[in-house]
Each structure stands twice: as C-alpha cells, then as structure tokens.
Design a protein around this motif. Structure first.
Motif, PDB file in Angstrom:
ATOM      1  N   ASN A 139     -16.298 -11.568 -21.680  1.00  0.00           N
ATOM      2  CA  ASN A 139     -16.336 -11.686 -20.220  1.00  0.00           C
ATOM      3  C   ASN A 139     -16.298 -10.319 -19.547  1.00  0.00           C
ATOM      4  O   ASN A 139     -17.052 -10.063 -18.594  1.00  0.00           O
ATOM      5  N   SER A 147     -12.389  -7.815 -12.188  1.00  0.00           N
ATOM      6  CA  SER A 147     -13.013  -8.714 -13.167  1.00  0.00           C
ATOM      7  C   SER A 147     -12.236  -8.748 -14.477  1.00  0.00           C
ATOM      8  O   SER A 147     -12.348  -9.720 -15.231  1.00  0.00           O
ATOM      9  N   SER A 196     -11.439 -12.101 -16.118  1.00  0.00           N
ATOM     10  CA  SER A 196     -11.833 -12.339 -17.505  1.00  0.00           C
ATOM     11  C   SER A 196     -10.655 -12.840 -18.331  1.00  0.00           C
ATOM     12  O   SER A 196     -10.815 -13.728 -19.188  1.00  0.00           O
TER      13      SER A 196
END
Length: 430
Positions: A17, A186, A190
């Motif tokens: 991710n 992120s 993730s």
C-alpha cells in the motif's frame, strides 16, 4: 494462522500500500509539474511570435529609435499588442558589429542589459537568455531575426520571465511539500488498510480451522464406533453372524451416517469453491410440494402430529428442482425431529410480488435470539445432547442456506407465538 505468518502478511500488505501511494504521488507530481512547465511560458512565447510576425511593432521601434534625437519625441511609445505585456517586453536593434543601437530608446533598462550579447546561431527561434547584473539575474525569452537595413542588421525581441520563473519555483516547492505530507498521511492509511485487509483472511482462516476441527470431531465418533465393533468381531471368531448381528448393524448404521456426512461436506466444499452447479427449470410449485410432503405427512400422522399444506397461491418458479427439494426436506426433517405428539407442522406456499415465499412452521420449542444468529452456521447445534439423539451434525441448515443463496434468494427464521419456529424461504420467480 500463526502470529508470525499473520504479522508477515500484514507487513506485506502495508509495504504494498505504501509503495502504491508513493508511485501514485510521484507520477501525479511529475504530470502536474510537466504540464505547468509546458503551459507557463505559452502566453509569453505566443506574444513574442505575434510581434515577430507583425512588422508594425518593429517599424515603430525603429521609428522611435531614429526620432530619439528630437527631445519632443523622446517619450513616444508604439501601440501595445493585445496579447503582449509591453512592460516586460523590449525590442533590441543590433548593428552588424553586435552593438545595441537603440540605447537611448531603452532608457533606464539599458543598465540591466549592458551584458547582453548578440547571438545569431539560432535565428527565428525562441530561446532562453540569462543576463547577470550586479544585483540580480534576469531571465528572458528571446527571438532574434535578420533585418534588411543598412544600419540595422538584427532585431531581437526580449520578454522578461523572472516573475513566471519565481512562480514556478514556488509552485514546485508547494507541490513537492504537499506530496510529502500526503505520502506521510498515506503511511497511516496504509497501516489501517493492511489491518482491514487482514480481517477477512483471518476470518476465513478461523472458519476453515473450525470447519476442520468440527469435521474431524464428527468423523472421529462414528469411526471409533465402527472400529470397536469390528475389533469385537475379531475377538470372537467363533461367534455366528446372527449372534453378532447387533455389532454388525451398529457398524452399518454408523457407516451410513458417515456416508451422509461426507456427502454434506462435499456439498459445502463445492459451494465454497463456486462449483455448486444449478440445473434450473420451470417448476409448478403446487404439484412439486404436494408430491414432496406425502412421506412427511405419513410420518407426522404416525407420530400423532398435525401436518397441513397450503398451496392455494403457489406460482411457477425457475429453480434447480433437486437442490430446492433437498432444502425443503432438511426443513421438514428438522420440523419432525424437534416436535412432539400433538404439535403442528405447516407448509405455506405463496407468491409475493416477484418472489416465491415458502414457510415451514412448527409449534415445537422456540429458538432463542442468540441461537437464531448462528443457526445457519456449520456444525452449530443449540442442544448438542438432543442433536445426538436425532442424529444431526449441524450441517443441514448451512447447506440449505448455501443452496438458497446460490438461487439469489434468502432463508430466515423467526419465533412463532406462543412457541415454535417459522423458517421462511424467498426465491425470485425468474
């Protein structure tokens, strides 16, 4: 799934991710910066091109240069181009020797252009020119062309792009900063996604483990009984078949139960693997149910139970006859097992909108709310001691649910006042 494998899998999801977000942000930033670089100077270059193809501007600058010897005309300005910024644009007139001729017309700006040199290697092409003075560095977009005149050899159009360049630099810094900030965000996303992604895997693994454990437990009991009975026969080699008929009969009975169990397990496995093939056909449910319930009506009568069938409003439905037959048999078999003398079993078939609705009701013991939530789970039995008496494995309702869901339908259960249970099947007509 052991903890080490679970952590490793989650770490893999997390890294995938994070890498995916990083690649997306990098490509997005590159595209934005590339498009900005291509479009930022477009209007400036278009202005220079227009001035180059419009001789009026150059002629006016030449006229202004030649009239500069007259003080009254010194401040004369040529008309402005609609698409150009005359404040940032300057026309330079060059001699053959590379000397700037219109120094006086340039005025105060000439001090900034003293270090400008004539370049004739790329005529009629827009290029970038940098001039370094004592205070700052000036950047221009420039176009130089030859000019057929005894005194003027070349004409150069300069447009200052320092402001655009500074704006681009600031915008690049903002874009890079935003990408870094959002990429850091992120990382947290993730981590959360990796946890969410692991939930269905862990749930499926847990269900698989429970299924294997329950199946092993259910298989172990009849196998143990068969083994004990067969060993008993070996310990009495002189006994006749008649004398050992009880042991043989029990072994055969457990063998039949094993056969049924393995068939149920195979049905569930095929459904999990999406290999449960349906052979659908149009079925008249009134005749279908009338034939199906005959043996159950006879058994109910023998056991002193009331069995009723209502098919007055039964529709025609497209189903797999054998699979739906199996589901109804499971429900009726349970209804007979869990009712006693004097109880009532009802089968009601009706059409509701675009659905075939089938109710299998009984006035036996009610099912608790907690049990209703797990009733269709594999190997679930609310009363295990009673299930042993009735010979159930807790797979029938799980199989029924899978078959109904393969038909894009639903099966539910609810209580019946004052006591009892109502199993409701809803299947689309087509």
């Amino acid at each position: 799934m052991n903890k080490t494998l679970s952590r490793k899998q989650r770490r893999n999801f997390f890294l995938m991710n994070v890498s995916a977000f990083a690649v997306i942000f990098v490509f997005l930033g590159m595209i934005i910066l590339q498009l900005l670089s291509q479009t930022a100077y477009r209007e400036t270059d278009q202005s220079i091109t227009e001035m180059n193809h419009n001789p009026e501007f150059i002629q006016q600058e030449i006229a202004r240069y030649r009239d500069d010897s007259f003080p009254e005309n010194f401040h004369k300005e040529p008309p402005k181009s609609p698409s150009s910024n005359r404040f940032n644009t300057q026309i330079i007139l060059w001699s053959k020797d590379g000397e700037i001729l219109n120094k006086d017309a340039i005025g105060g700006r000439f001090s900034q252009m003293e270090n400008l040199r004539l370049q004739t290697s790329q005529l009629e092409e827009i290029q970038t020119v940098t001039i370094q003075d004592d205070e700052d560095e000036l950047v221009f977009h420039s176009l130089t062309k030859e000019y057929a005149d005894n005194e003027i050899a070349y004409v150069q159009i300069l447009s200052n792009v320092n402001q655009i360049q500074h704006s681009l630099t600031n915008f690049r810094a903002i874009v890079v900063g935003c990408m870094i900030v959002f990429w850091l965000l992120s990382i947290g996303i993730s981590y959360w996604l990796s946890a969410v992604s692991m939930k269905p895997i862990l749930k499926a693994w847990q269900k698989q483990q429970e299924f294997v454990e329950n199946a092993s437990h259910e298989l172990r009991t009849p196998l143990t009984i068969i083994q004990n009975r067969l060993e008993s026969l070996f310990r009495k080699p002189d006994q006749t078949i008649l004398e050992e008929s009880e042991n043989i009969a029990q072994a055969l009975n457990e063998t039949r139960r094993l056969t049924g169990l393995t068939a149920d397990l195979l049905t569930i496995a095929r459904s999990d693997a999406n290999q449960l093939m349906l052979e659908k056909e149009a079925v008249e449910t009134e005749a279908f149910l009338t034939d199906l319930v005959v043996p159950f009506q006879e058994m109910a009568e023998l056991e002193g139970k009331v069995f009723t069938l209502d098919v007055a409003n039964s529709p025609t439905v497209v189903i797999d006859r054998k699979k739906v037959y199996q589901v109804i048999v499971i429900l009726l078999d349970n209804a007979l097992k869990y009712t006693k003398q004097g109880d009532t079993i009802e089968v009601i078939s009706t059409k509701r909108s675009k659905l075939w609705e089938l109710h299998v009701k009984n006035t036996g013991p009610s099912i608790s709310k907690e049990a209703q939530e797990h009733l269709f789970d594999r190997f679930y039995r609310e009363d295990r001691s009673r299930s042993k008496e009735t010979g159930g494995y807790g797979l029938g309702l799980a199989i029924a649910k899978q078959i109904i869901e393969e038909h894009q339908g639903s099966i539910t259960v609810k209580d019946v006042n004052p006591h009892g249970a109502d199993f409701c099947i809803q299947l689309p007509l087509n």
